[in-house]
Design a protein around this motif. Structure first.
Motif, short mmCIF file in Angstrom:
data_model
loop_
_atom_site.label_atom_id
_atom_site.label_comp_id
_atom_site.label_asym_id
_atom_site.label_seq_id
_atom_site.Cartn_x
_atom_site.Cartn_y
_atom_site.Cartn_z
N HIS A 1 8.67 -13.36 8.68
CA HIS A 1 7.56 -13.19 7.77
C HIS A 1 8.03 -12.50 6.49
O HIS A 1 8.62 -11.44 6.53
CB HIS A 1 6.44 -12.36 8.41
CG HIS A 1 5.17 -12.41 7.63
ND1 HIS A 1 4.13 -13.24 7.95
CD2 HIS A 1 4.80 -11.74 6.51
CE1 HIS A 1 3.15 -13.08 7.07
NE2 HIS A 1 3.53 -12.16 6.20
N HIS A 2 7.78 -13.11 5.34
CA HIS A 2 8.19 -12.53 4.07
C HIS A 2 6.98 -12.41 3.15
O HIS A 2 6.08 -13.25 3.18
CB HIS A 2 9.24 -13.42 3.38
CG HIS A 2 10.52 -13.52 4.16
ND1 HIS A 2 11.40 -12.48 4.30
CD2 HIS A 2 11.05 -14.55 4.86
CE1 HIS A 2 12.43 -12.86 5.02
NE2 HIS A 2 12.24 -14.10 5.39
N LEU A 3 6.98 -11.39 2.33
CA LEU A 3 5.91 -11.24 1.35
C LEU A 3 6.07 -12.30 0.27
O LEU A 3 7.17 -12.65 -0.11
CB LEU A 3 5.98 -9.84 0.72
CG LEU A 3 5.81 -8.66 1.69
CD1 LEU A 3 6.00 -7.36 0.92
CD2 LEU A 3 4.46 -8.71 2.35
N ARG B 1 7.84 -9.10 -6.44
CA ARG B 1 6.91 -9.20 -5.33
C ARG B 1 5.58 -8.53 -5.71
O ARG B 1 5.56 -7.49 -6.35
CB ARG B 1 7.47 -8.54 -4.07
CG ARG B 1 8.71 -9.25 -3.55
CD ARG B 1 9.17 -8.60 -2.25
NE ARG B 1 10.40 -9.20 -1.77
CZ ARG B 1 10.46 -10.28 -1.03
NH1 ARG B 1 9.35 -10.91 -0.70
NH2 ARG B 1 11.62 -10.75 -0.61
N ILE C 1 1.49 -5.15 -1.61
CA ILE C 1 0.89 -5.49 -0.32
C ILE C 1 -0.62 -5.37 -0.39
O ILE C 1 -1.35 -6.18 0.19
CB ILE C 1 1.46 -4.57 0.79
CG1 ILE C 1 2.93 -4.91 1.04
CG2 ILE C 1 0.66 -4.72 2.08
CD1 ILE C 1 3.61 -3.99 2.03
N ASN D 1 -2.87 -10.35 -1.81
CA ASN D 1 -2.68 -10.11 -0.37
C ASN D 1 -1.48 -10.89 0.17
O ASN D 1 -1.60 -11.76 1.04
CB ASN D 1 -3.96 -10.51 0.39
CG ASN D 1 -3.93 -10.06 1.85
OD1 ASN D 1 -3.14 -9.21 2.24
ND2 ASN D 1 -4.80 -10.65 2.65
N ALA E 1 0.91 -10.34 2.26
CA ALA E 1 1.26 -10.28 3.68
C ALA E 1 0.22 -10.98 4.55
O ALA E 1 0.41 -11.08 5.77
CB ALA E 1 1.42 -8.82 4.12
N LEU F 1 -2.88 -9.95 5.18
CA LEU F 1 -3.57 -8.98 6.02
C LEU F 1 -5.03 -9.38 6.22
O LEU F 1 -5.67 -9.92 5.31
CB LEU F 1 -3.52 -7.59 5.37
CG LEU F 1 -2.14 -6.99 5.08
CD1 LEU F 1 -2.30 -5.63 4.43
CD2 LEU F 1 -1.31 -6.90 6.35
N LYS G 1 3.69 -8.51 10.00
CA LYS G 1 3.45 -9.25 8.77
C LYS G 1 4.26 -8.72 7.59
O LYS G 1 4.57 -9.47 6.65
CB LYS G 1 1.95 -9.21 8.43
CG LYS G 1 1.09 -10.00 9.39
CD LYS G 1 -0.39 -9.92 9.02
CE LYS G 1 -1.24 -10.77 9.95
NZ LYS G 1 -2.68 -10.73 9.60
N THR G 2 4.58 -7.43 7.61
CA THR G 2 5.29 -6.84 6.47
C THR G 2 6.78 -6.63 6.73
O THR G 2 7.55 -6.39 5.80
CB THR G 2 4.69 -5.47 6.11
OG1 THR G 2 4.81 -4.59 7.25
CG2 THR G 2 3.23 -5.61 5.71
#
Length: 262
Positions: A167-169, A177, A180, A185, A187, A189, A230-231
């Motif tokens: 999982h990448h942002l 980037r 978060i 959004n 990631a 979330l 997720k992060t």
């Protein structure tokens, strides 16, 4: 039953681990997959009961120390303890592991599967020496834990490991980037995860977050477990660093844009 449902994809594996922690009065639990060839470790799930602690760390596996020469061949559903391993080897805890184990009274390993190219196991950490009835209860459940694992939905463990690793942002223009907690959004979330992150960033403890959201601390930790996946963060310290770093980068970008327009 919760364990079986979780492995069938109908419940949360971390939630099932928390129930196991409560039943045997452990302080932390994890499910890990260690590849036999290079001994690389992937964590399927980790949780602890450090209620109200600001920065609870994620437990690290001690399977190789506990299982020793039996690491790749231990029987699924058997029980292995750190205390027995140290007695058998007539050796003290290795110096490089003293820091990790100094606050632990016992580590218990239940191998789940050692038949393939990796070793899957459940690991329980205790700050105290487990009582005999706690060990007896775990002995009763061990075979069920292993059989449930062998009957799990195919590929479920690998999918969870891959989710945490891959999982990448999301990136924005200029190879930067987005924050978060930004509007984009990155990631992915959920609304609840977003609120938990926002409150942690403001200095709330897990206990305070649970009180503010009128949910139990276990629910907050469940959200955090998802946020970690997720992060890419492995604990709350890393998560806070990511939250602050992304926002700092965003503010710097906004300031530069303002200066250019002005």
């Amino acid at each position: 039953m919760e364990w079986t449902h979780a492995l069938a994809g109908n419940n949360s594996i971390p939630q099932a681990l928390r129930k196991l922690i409560e039943l045997v009065n452990a302080d932390a639990a994890l499910i890990a997959r260690t590849f036999k060839l290079d001994r690389k470790v992937k964590y399927v799930a980790r949780c602890c009961k450090e209620e109200g602690k600001v920065w609870p760390s994620q437990s690290q596996t001690q399977a190789e120390l506990v299982l020793g020469d039996n690491f790749a061949t231990a029987k699924a559903g058997s029980i292995w303890t750190l205390s027995d391993a140290l007695i058998a080897d007539k050796a003290a805890i290795p110096r490089h592991l003293e820091g990790d184990l100094k606050d632990l009274g016992e580590v218990i390993i239940v191998p789940l599967d050692t038949s393939g190219g990796h070793v899957d196991h459940i690991e329980l950490h205790f700050r105290h020496k487990p009582a005999q009835f706690e060990l007896d209860l775990l002995a009763i459940m061990a075979s069920t834990l292993a059989s449930g694992w062998s009957n799990r939905t195919p590929g479920s463990a690998s999918a969870i490991c891959e989710k945490g690793r891959n999982h990448h942002l999301k990136e924005v223009s200029g190879n930067k980037r987005v924050p978060i907690l930004g509007l984009q959004n990155p990631a992915g979330l959920s609304r609840c995860e977003f609120r938990v992150c926002a409150m942690l960033k403001e200095g709330f403890t897990v206990k305070k977050v649970s009180e503010a959201l009128t949910v139990c601390p276990t629910t907050v930790r469940s959200h955090l477990s998802s946020v970690f996946s997720k992060t890419g963060a492995s604990n709350q310290v890393e998560l806070l660093h990511l939250l602050n770093r992304r926002n700092d980068a965003d503010r710097g970008s906004n300031n530069a844009e303002t200066a250019r327009i002005g």
